[in-house]
Write a protein that holds these residues in place. Structure first.
Motif, PDB file in Angstrom:
ATOM      1  N   CYS A  90       0.828  -1.202   0.000  1.00  0.00           N
ATOM      2  CA  CYS A  90       0.000   0.000   0.000  1.00  0.00           C
ATOM      3  C   CYS A  90       0.864   1.255   0.000  1.00  0.00           C
ATOM      4  CB  CYS A  90      -0.997  -0.046   1.151  1.00  0.00           C
ATOM      5  SG  CYS A  90      -0.284   0.247   2.776  1.00  0.00           S
ATOM      6  N   TRP A  91       0.259   2.387   0.250  1.00  0.00           N
ATOM      7  CA  TRP A  91       0.915   3.705   0.183  1.00  0.00           C
ATOM      8  C   TRP A  91       2.053   3.822   1.200  1.00  0.00           C
ATOM      9  CZ3 TRP A  91       1.501   7.987  -2.544  1.00  0.00           C
ATOM     10  CH2 TRP A  91       1.691   9.228  -1.923  1.00  0.00           C
ATOM     11  N   LEU A  92       1.857   3.261   2.393  1.00  0.00           N
ATOM     12  CA  LEU A  92       2.883   3.375   3.433  1.00  0.00           C
ATOM     13  C   LEU A  92       4.037   2.433   3.109  1.00  0.00           C
ATOM     14  CD1 LEU A  92       3.267   4.864   6.245  1.00  0.00           C
ATOM     15  CD2 LEU A  92       2.667   2.665   7.258  1.00  0.00           C
ATOM     16  N   GLY A  93       5.177   3.013   2.694  1.00  0.00           N
ATOM     17  CA  GLY A  93       6.316   2.189   2.274  1.00  0.00           C
ATOM     18  C   GLY A  93       7.239   1.829   3.414  1.00  0.00           C
ATOM     19  N   SER A  94       7.452   2.774   4.319  1.00  0.00           N
ATOM     20  CA  SER A  94       8.249   2.500   5.514  1.00  0.00           C
ATOM     21  C   SER A  94       8.098   3.674   6.481  1.00  0.00           C
ATOM     22  CB  SER A  94       9.735   2.311   5.172  1.00  0.00           C
ATOM     23  OG  SER A  94      10.297   3.534   4.724  1.00  0.00           O
ATOM     24  N   THR A  95       8.447   3.427   7.743  1.00  0.00           N
ATOM     25  CA  THR A  95       8.428   4.487   8.756  1.00  0.00           C
ATOM     26  C   THR A  95       9.694   4.340   9.594  1.00  0.00           C
ATOM     27  OG1 THR A  95       7.200   3.050  10.259  1.00  0.00           O
ATOM     28  CG2 THR A  95       5.904   4.570   8.917  1.00  0.00           C
ATOM     29  N   CYS A  96       9.973   5.335  10.443  1.00  0.00           N
ATOM     30  CA  CYS A  96      11.232   5.294  11.206  1.00  0.00           C
ATOM     31  C   CYS A  96      11.155   4.342  12.388  1.00  0.00           C
ATOM     32  CB  CYS A  96      11.628   6.702  11.655  1.00  0.00           C
ATOM     33  SG  CYS A  96      10.744   7.304  13.115  1.00  0.00           S
ATOM     34  N   GLY A  97       9.941   4.133  12.915  1.00  0.00           N
ATOM     35  CA  GLY A  97       9.778   3.205  14.034  1.00  0.00           C
ATOM     36  C   GLY A  97      10.158   3.775  15.389  1.00  0.00           C
ATOM     37  N   GLU A  98      10.641   5.016  15.418  1.00  0.00           N
ATOM     38  CA  GLU A  98      11.175   5.558  16.675  1.00  0.00           C
ATOM     39  C   GLU A  98      10.562   6.878  17.123  1.00  0.00           C
ATOM     40  OE1 GLU A  98      15.300   5.799  15.786  1.00  0.00           O
ATOM     41  OE2 GLU A  98      15.519   3.613  15.752  1.00  0.00           O
ATOM     42  N   CYS A  99       9.905   7.581  16.228  1.00  0.00           N
ATOM     43  CA  CYS A  99       9.429   8.931  16.587  1.00  0.00           C
ATOM     44  C   CYS A  99       8.171   8.846  17.450  1.00  0.00           C
ATOM     45  CB  CYS A  99       9.162   9.740  15.321  1.00  0.00           C
ATOM     46  SG  CYS A  99       7.726   9.164  14.382  1.00  0.00           S
ATOM     47  N   ARG A 100       7.737   9.999  17.925  1.00  0.00           N
ATOM     48  CA  ARG A 100       6.564  10.037  18.806  1.00  0.00           C
ATOM     49  C   ARG A 100       5.327   9.439  18.131  1.00  0.00           C
ATOM     50  NH1 ARG A 100       4.997  16.402  19.118  1.00  0.00           N
ATOM     51  NH2 ARG A 100       3.150  15.520  20.102  1.00  0.00           N
ATOM     52  N   TYR A 101       5.225   9.591  16.816  1.00  0.00           N
ATOM     53  CA  TYR A 101       4.059   9.061  16.105  1.00  0.00           C
ATOM     54  C   TYR A 101       4.153   7.544  15.958  1.00  0.00           C
ATOM     55  CZ  TYR A 101       3.650  14.014  15.026  1.00  0.00           C
ATOM     56  OH  TYR A 101       3.566  15.378  15.134  1.00  0.00           O
ATOM     57  N   CYS A 102       5.345   7.092  15.555  1.00  0.00           N
ATOM     58  CA  CYS A 102       5.526   5.640  15.398  1.00  0.00           C
ATOM     59  C   CYS A 102       5.310   4.906  16.716  1.00  0.00           C
ATOM     60  CB  CYS A 102       6.925   5.351  14.859  1.00  0.00           C
ATOM     61  SG  CYS A 102       7.124   5.728  13.105  1.00  0.00           S
ATOM     62  N   ARG A 103       5.669   5.566  17.815  1.00  0.00           N
ATOM     63  CA  ARG A 103       5.550   4.916  19.114  1.00  0.00           C
ATOM     64  C   ARG A 103       4.139   4.986  19.689  1.00  0.00           C
ATOM     65  NH1 ARG A 103      10.176   3.966  22.084  1.00  0.00           N
ATOM     66  NH2 ARG A 103      12.108   4.417  20.973  1.00  0.00           N
ATOM     67  N   SER A 104       3.257   5.718  19.029  1.00  0.00           N
ATOM     68  CA  SER A 104       1.918   5.886  19.612  1.00  0.00           C
ATOM     69  C   SER A 104       0.826   5.468  18.626  1.00  0.00           C
ATOM     70  CB  SER A 104       1.713   7.338  20.040  1.00  0.00           C
ATOM     71  OG  SER A 104       1.830   8.193  18.915  1.00  0.00           O
ATOM     72  N   ASP A 105       1.122   4.442  17.796  1.00  0.00           N
ATOM     73  CA  ASP A 105       0.116   3.896  16.892  1.00  0.00           C
ATOM     74  C   ASP A 105      -0.377   4.942  15.892  1.00  0.00           C
ATOM     75  OD1 ASP A 105      -1.323   1.773  15.897  1.00  0.00           O
ATOM     76  OD2 ASP A 105      -3.086   2.167  17.144  1.00  0.00           O
ATOM     77  N   GLN A 106       0.483   5.887  15.561  1.00  0.00           N
ATOM     78  CA  GLN A 106       0.150   6.897  14.548  1.00  0.00           C
ATOM     79  C   GLN A 106       1.262   6.944  13.495  1.00  0.00           C
ATOM     80  OE1 GLN A 106      -0.247  10.219  17.531  1.00  0.00           O
ATOM     81  NE2 GLN A 106      -2.104  10.643  16.382  1.00  0.00           N
ATOM     82  N   GLU A 107       1.709   5.747  13.078  1.00  0.00           N
ATOM     83  CA  GLU A 107       2.845   5.728  12.158  1.00  0.00           C
ATOM     84  C   GLU A 107       2.516   6.409  10.833  1.00  0.00           C
ATOM     85  OE1 GLU A 107       4.013   1.722  11.379  1.00  0.00           O
ATOM     86  OE2 GLU A 107       2.108   1.170  10.455  1.00  0.00           O
ATOM     87  N   ASN A 108       1.229   6.573  10.546  1.00  0.00           N
ATOM     88  CA  ASN A 108       0.843   7.311   9.333  1.00  0.00           C
ATOM     89  C   ASN A 108       1.327   8.757   9.373  1.00  0.00           C
ATOM     90  OD1 ASN A 108      -1.164   7.510  11.488  1.00  0.00           O
ATOM     91  ND2 ASN A 108      -2.344   8.783  10.092  1.00  0.00           N
ATOM     92  N   LEU A 109       1.593   9.265  10.577  1.00  0.00           N
ATOM     93  CA  LEU A 109       2.028  10.670  10.700  1.00  0.00           C
ATOM     94  C   LEU A 109       3.550  10.791  10.795  1.00  0.00           C
ATOM     95  CD1 LEU A 109      -0.701  11.972  13.210  1.00  0.00           C
ATOM     96  CD2 LEU A 109      -0.728  11.989  10.703  1.00  0.00           C
TER      97      LEU A 109
END
Ligand SMILES: [Zn+2]
Ligand SMILES: [Zn+2]
Length: 309
Positions: A67-86
């Motif tokens: 899908c559209w989401l190719g990858s995320t950093c896994g470490e930021c405030r968003y990735c850590r709070s179930d908001q990896e889309n941000l």
């Protein structure tokens, strides 16, 4: 084909890739940061052809969706709070990394999904964006019973089916005068279908706007009841004209959906099988990608356009 795969990358032989309105915005230069030169396409159904050195989730021959989401950093405030889309370091398929309008594509296996077996390749492709972002938009509409859908294209034709399954009433808004689109919406169970310049016969509890048309925002706010919600369900929208505060007054909520999370994709793919969502597709050979984009631009696609191998 020789390609150096790193880490958890997988090489996919693309079987089908749906064409999304966002592809049009990218091709037309309306989104700010494409990684050029670029292969668009972010609704990929492919077969795993080769594995990177650390890839372990799939084996060669498995069918997966991207899908559209190719990858995320896994470490930021968003990735850590179930908001990896941000996630501000996220990469997006067919936008900041190459996508699926191709014979082969690479993807990070952690952002690939098993595709429900009952779907053919072309039928499954629109689930990957139209379906997933439509689902995220629908969850933002809360438990609204009377739901308006502005723009009855690929996303809305899927959301309408899920909404009906959940016991909601669907009110479909198309381009003014698009009788075919309105008929299509009624076939999919809409209780009412009309032009976006018309008022629905009853006040709505929520509305989702899938058309990239800013003036629909005040129109939708006008159509929802006090306490109602308007969700902007796309990635790009033209400017919203100024409107009287009266339209937002009464505890109405206006929100946007930005990208998707892996959880959205997993939840939606499981739900799609249960409903079951049937996707209406119009297929084009890969060599006619430009014709498919043109058909979408002109509004001449019923359901979703899909490029097939
Ligand atoms: Zn899309
Ligand atoms: Zn992040």
């Amino acid at each position: 084909m020789p390609v150096a795969l790193s880490g958890r990358q997988v090489l996919l032989r693309v079987r089908a890739c749906a064409v999304c309105r966002t592809d049009l915005h990218i091709v037309d230069g309306e989104l700010a940061h494409p990684d050029l030169p670029l292969v668009p396409g972010h609704e990929i159904i492919g077969e795993v052809a080769a594995l990177g050195p650390d890839a372990e989730r799939f084996t060669a021959g498995d069918r997966v969706g991207v899908c559209w989401l190719g990858s995320t950093c896994g470490e930021c405030r968003y990735c850590r709070s179930d908001q990896e889309n941000l996630c501000e370091a996220a990469r997006f398929t067919g936008y900041t990394q190459d996508g699926g309008f191709a014979e082969y594509a690479t993807a990070d296996e952690r952002y690939c999904f098993a595709v429900p077996a009952e779907y053919g390749d072309a039928e499954a492709a629109p689930l990957m964006c139209a379906g997933v972002i439509g689902y995220r938009s629908l969850t933002r509409a809360g438990d609204a019973r009377r739901l308006g859908l502005y723009g009855f294209g690929a996303a809305a034709h899927i959301v309408a089916q899920v909404a009906r399954y959940q016991g909601r009433e669907v009110f479909a808004f198309t381009r003014p005068g698009d009788r075919e689109g309105q008929e299509f919406a009624r076939e999919l169970g809409a209780v009412w279908a009309g032009g976006s310049d018309e008022a629905p016969p009853e006040e709505l509890d929520a509305a989702i706007i899938f058309a990239p048309v800013g003036p629909l925002v005040p129109a939708a706010l006008q159509a929802v009841c006090r306490g109602g919600t308007v969700v902007c369900g796309g990635i790009h929208m033209s400017d919203i004209p100024s409107f009287p505060y009266e339209l937002l007054w009464g505890e109405r909520t206006l929100s946007s959906v930005a990208h998707v999370t892996r959880r959205d994709a997993e939840e939606f793919l499981a739900l799609a099988s249960r409903v079951p969502v049937r996707t209406e597709v119009e297929t084009f050979p890969l060599s006619q990608a430009n014709e498919a984009l043109a058909a979408l631009r002109e509004g001449n696609v019923r359901g979703a356009a899909v490029l097939v191998a």
